[in-house]
Design an enzyme around this catalytic site. Structure first.
Site, PDB file in Angstrom:
ATOM      1  N   CYS A 154       0.910  -1.248   0.102  1.00  0.00           N
ATOM      2  CA  CYS A 154       0.040  -0.152   0.019  1.00  0.00           C
ATOM      3  C   CYS A 154       0.903   1.015   0.169  1.00  0.00           C
ATOM      4  O   CYS A 154       0.329   2.257  -0.300  1.00  0.00           O
ATOM      5  CB  CYS A 154      -0.887   0.096   1.246  1.00  0.00           C
ATOM      6  SG  CYS A 154       0.109  -0.210   2.838  1.00  0.00           S
ATOM      7  N   CYS A 164      -2.077  -3.795   8.373  1.00  0.00           N
ATOM      8  CA  CYS A 164      -1.795  -2.395   8.941  1.00  0.00           C
ATOM      9  C   CYS A 164      -1.311  -2.488  10.301  1.00  0.00           C
ATOM     10  O   CYS A 164      -0.448  -1.714  10.742  1.00  0.00           O
ATOM     11  CB  CYS A 164      -3.152  -1.719   8.868  1.00  0.00           C
ATOM     12  SG  CYS A 164      -3.860  -1.674   7.444  1.00  0.00           S
TER      13      CYS A 164
HETATM   14 FE1  FES Z   1      -1.527   0.379   4.242  1.00  0.00          FE
HETATM   15 FE2  FES Z   1      -3.232   0.255   6.118  1.00  0.00          FE
HETATM   16  S1  FES Z   1      -3.396   0.145   3.826  1.00  0.00           S
HETATM   17  S2  FES Z   1      -1.205   0.359   6.428  1.00  0.00           S
END
Ligand code: FES
Length: 147
Positions: A33, A103
């Protein structure tokens, strides 16, 4: 989707900021991400974590887990801090949606990276702690290929 505790820590993050001359700093990133988390630890001569701060460039769950993780390690000694796993952080938040579990891993990894930095500076070993995989350095160090 999110528990009340997650919302609370997201909206009112605890221990956000940085510590000057921290005993240990760890920065990790999630390749998927692109989110980044940095943890600063202030550790005294008895190896107790006196203060901890975090900075997170990431999603709401990353902010909430960093906030909770800092609350959980504060006042602990460095061995007890190793027990603050992503599972412990998630439990303390009353759970996270499955797609957000990664996360919480960032928070665990950032704490480990900061503890690793501290251990290296003080030439000590912390049981169960291994070199962080995704520690991000800020350009001043050459990346060494170890494999
Ligand atoms: Fe990347 Fe939560 S989506 S840390």
């Amino acid at each position: 989707m999110y528990t009340e505790k997650v919302m609370d820590h997201f909206q009112h993050p605890r221990n956000m900021g940085e510590i000057e001359n921290a005993s240990g700093v760890g920065t990790v990133g999630n390749a998927k991400c692109g989110d980044i988390m940095r943890i600063y630890l202030d550790i005294d001569e008895n190896q107790i974590i006196q203060d901890v701060k975090f900075k997170t460039f990431g999603c709401g769950a990353a902010v909430a887990t960093s906030s909770m993780a800092t609350e959980l390690v504060k006042g602990k000694n460095i061995r007890e801090a190793m027990e603050v796993t992503n599972k412990a952080v998630m439990e303390a938040l009353d759970g996270l949606p499955p797609v957000k579990v990664h996360c919480s891993l960032l928070a665990e990894e950032a704490i480990h990276a900061a503890l690793w930095d501290y251990a290296e500076k003080h030439d000590i070993k912390i049981e169960g702690l291994s070199k962080p995989k995704s520690d991000i350095h800020e350009g001043e160090e050459e990346e060494e290929e170890e494999y």
